[in-house]
Design a protein around this motif. Structure first.
Motif, short mmCIF file in Angstrom:
data_model
loop_
_atom_site.label_atom_id
_atom_site.label_comp_id
_atom_site.label_asym_id
_atom_site.label_seq_id
_atom_site.Cartn_x
_atom_site.Cartn_y
_atom_site.Cartn_z
N ARG A 173 0.83 -1.21 0.00
CA ARG A 173 0.00 0.00 0.00
C ARG A 173 0.87 1.26 0.00
O ARG A 173 0.53 2.25 -0.66
CB ARG A 173 -0.94 -0.02 1.20
N LEU A 174 1.98 1.23 0.74
CA LEU A 174 2.87 2.39 0.73
C LEU A 174 3.52 2.54 -0.64
O LEU A 174 3.64 3.66 -1.16
CB LEU A 174 3.96 2.22 1.81
N ARG A 175 3.90 1.44 -1.27
CA ARG A 175 4.48 1.52 -2.60
C ARG A 175 3.48 2.13 -3.59
O ARG A 175 3.83 2.96 -4.43
CB ARG A 175 4.92 0.14 -3.08
N GLU A 176 2.23 1.74 -3.47
CA GLU A 176 1.20 2.30 -4.36
C GLU A 176 1.04 3.80 -4.14
O GLU A 176 0.86 4.56 -5.09
CB GLU A 176 -0.12 1.57 -4.13
N LEU A 177 1.12 4.24 -2.88
CA LEU A 177 1.05 5.67 -2.59
C LEU A 177 2.23 6.41 -3.21
O LEU A 177 2.06 7.48 -3.82
CB LEU A 177 1.04 5.90 -1.08
N LEU A 178 3.43 5.84 -3.08
CA LEU A 178 4.61 6.48 -3.64
C LEU A 178 4.54 6.51 -5.16
O LEU A 178 4.92 7.51 -5.79
CB LEU A 178 5.87 5.74 -3.18
N ASP A 179 4.05 5.43 -5.75
CA ASP A 179 3.92 5.38 -7.21
C ASP A 179 2.96 6.46 -7.72
O ASP A 179 3.15 7.02 -8.80
CB ASP A 179 3.43 4.01 -7.66
N ALA A 180 1.93 6.73 -6.93
CA ALA A 180 0.92 7.71 -7.35
C ALA A 180 1.39 9.15 -7.14
O ALA A 180 0.78 10.07 -7.67
CB ALA A 180 -0.37 7.48 -6.58
N ARG A 181 2.49 9.32 -6.37
CA ARG A 181 2.94 10.68 -6.03
C ARG A 181 4.44 10.83 -6.25
O ARG A 181 5.14 11.44 -5.44
CB ARG A 181 2.59 10.99 -4.57
N VAL A 182 4.91 10.30 -7.36
CA VAL A 182 6.34 10.35 -7.65
C VAL A 182 6.82 11.80 -7.74
O VAL A 182 7.86 12.15 -7.17
CB VAL A 182 6.67 9.58 -8.94
N VAL A 183 6.10 12.63 -8.43
CA VAL A 183 6.55 14.00 -8.65
C VAL A 183 6.31 14.87 -7.42
O VAL A 183 7.22 15.57 -6.95
CB VAL A 183 5.86 14.61 -9.88
N GLU A 184 5.11 14.85 -6.88
CA GLU A 184 4.81 15.73 -5.75
C GLU A 184 5.40 15.22 -4.43
O GLU A 184 5.59 15.98 -3.48
CB GLU A 184 3.30 15.94 -5.59
N GLY A 185 5.72 13.94 -4.36
CA GLY A 185 6.32 13.38 -3.15
C GLY A 185 5.29 13.12 -2.06
O GLY A 185 4.11 13.48 -2.19
N LEU A 186 5.75 12.52 -0.99
CA LEU A 186 4.86 12.15 0.12
C LEU A 186 5.67 12.13 1.40
O LEU A 186 6.71 11.47 1.48
CB LEU A 186 4.25 10.76 -0.15
N GLY A 187 5.20 12.86 2.41
CA GLY A 187 5.86 12.84 3.70
C GLY A 187 5.56 11.56 4.45
O GLY A 187 4.48 10.97 4.30
N LEU A 188 6.50 11.13 5.28
CA LEU A 188 6.31 9.89 6.02
C LEU A 188 5.13 10.00 6.99
O LEU A 188 4.33 9.06 7.12
CB LEU A 188 7.59 9.53 6.77
N SER A 189 5.01 11.13 7.67
CA SER A 189 3.90 11.30 8.60
C SER A 189 2.56 11.31 7.86
O SER A 189 1.55 10.79 8.35
CB SER A 189 4.07 12.58 9.41
N ASP A 190 2.55 11.90 6.65
CA ASP A 190 1.32 11.88 5.85
C ASP A 190 0.97 10.46 5.43
O ASP A 190 -0.21 10.06 5.48
CB ASP A 190 1.50 12.75 4.60
N ALA A 191 1.97 9.70 5.01
CA ALA A 191 1.73 8.31 4.62
C ALA A 191 1.23 7.50 5.80
O ALA A 191 0.31 6.68 5.67
CB ALA A 191 3.01 7.70 4.07
N ALA A 192 1.83 7.73 6.98
CA ALA A 192 1.40 7.01 8.17
C ALA A 192 -0.06 7.32 8.50
O ALA A 192 -0.82 6.42 8.87
CB ALA A 192 2.30 7.37 9.35
N GLY A 193 -0.46 8.58 8.34
CA GLY A 193 -1.85 8.94 8.59
C GLY A 193 -2.80 8.31 7.59
O GLY A 193 -3.88 7.82 7.97
#
Length: 271
Positions: A173-193
């Protein structure tokens, strides 16, 4: 960053966009002595040259170079050079989202931590914080540092290895989130939430499942996109903005590390 020099005293301070970090402070002092004072944040300190002596809760302490010092908020302390040449230190000030008030007492009782792994991780964190654009890596490293600090302060065995709990579904699920936000990026705390998981567990589960940390995975995906754009004739400066890098220097650093050449040379070779 804002460097300030006065005679032999040197200070650099900045606030990176990393959740939980109030300030980063690098300083070299040869004669200056801090009077008694308090902070409203946790002080995570390493000394690279020389040593510092300080009083905390009416007890004298010192900071040789192989230790990590953690000073709790709201507890008075001072500080002065303990060696003739003064000292050079690096400090990260952390808010209470990283370390809670329940750890203040243990930190007062044992502020100087002899832990080579922790010392190395804090030094690595400073190197990352000095590089704009690597915020996910900084947040990941800081999360694991916080976990190790809590292990020390709760009297667990700090040398006990942290075995990552197998959680392939969460890693996917985290990999899918990162794949969807390659350009804009994703903070770890945001991903955890978004995923309902502790940040440290996210990092460990992802690394166990894929053999690579989340920030390394994200940079790999960005470099792959950059390669395709460069071979299509785009200029490195344009590619940096289109693939999520902070600037061209940020792209060049990661591109060279993963591909072995600069973006400009790669583009020229594919022309």
């Amino acid at each position: 960053m804002a460097p300030v020099r006065q005679d032999q005293e040197q200070v650099t301070a900045w606030r990176p966009p990393v959740p939980g970090v109030v300030e980063v402070f690098h300083a070299r002092f040869t004669e200056y002595a801090y009077p008694m004072h308090v902070h409203d944040a946790w002080t995570l300190l390493i000394v690279d040259d020389g040593a510092v002596r300080y009083d905390l809760d009416r007890h004298e302490h010192g900071t040789p170079g192989d230790t990590v010092t953690l000073l709790p908020p709201h507890v008075p302390h001072n500080g002065s050079p303990a060696t003739p040449g003064g000292f050079r230190k690096r400090v990260v000030y952390l808010d209470d989202t990283r370390l809670g008030a329940d750890l203040i007492g243990p930190a007062v009782d044992g502020p100087d931590l002899r832990d080579p792994v922790l010392r190395r991780r804090v030094a690595q964190l400073h190197a990352v914080l000095a590089r704009p654009g690597d915020d996910l890596e900084a947040e990941s490293r800081l999360t694991l540092i916080g976990e190790r600090l809590r292990t020390h302060l709760t009297a667990a065995a700090p040398g006990t290895p942290q075995r990552p709990a197998a959680d392939p579904a969460l890693a996917r699920r985290l990999r899918e989130l990162l794949d969807a936000r390659v350009v804009e990026g994703l903070g770890l705390s945001d991903a955890a939430g978004l995923l309902g998981a502790h940040p440290a567990h996210l990092v460990r589960a992802f690394s166990a499942a894929y053999g690579i940390a989340p920030h390394q995975y994200l940079m790999s995906r960005r470099v792959d996109r950059a390669r395709r754009l460069l071979l299509g004739g785009a200029a490195p400066a344009e590619v940096a903005g289109a693939t999520g890098f902070y600037d061209q220097a940020h792209l060049t650093r990661h591109f060279r590390r993963l591909v072995g050449v600069t973006p400009g040379r790669y583009r020229a070779g594919g022309a």
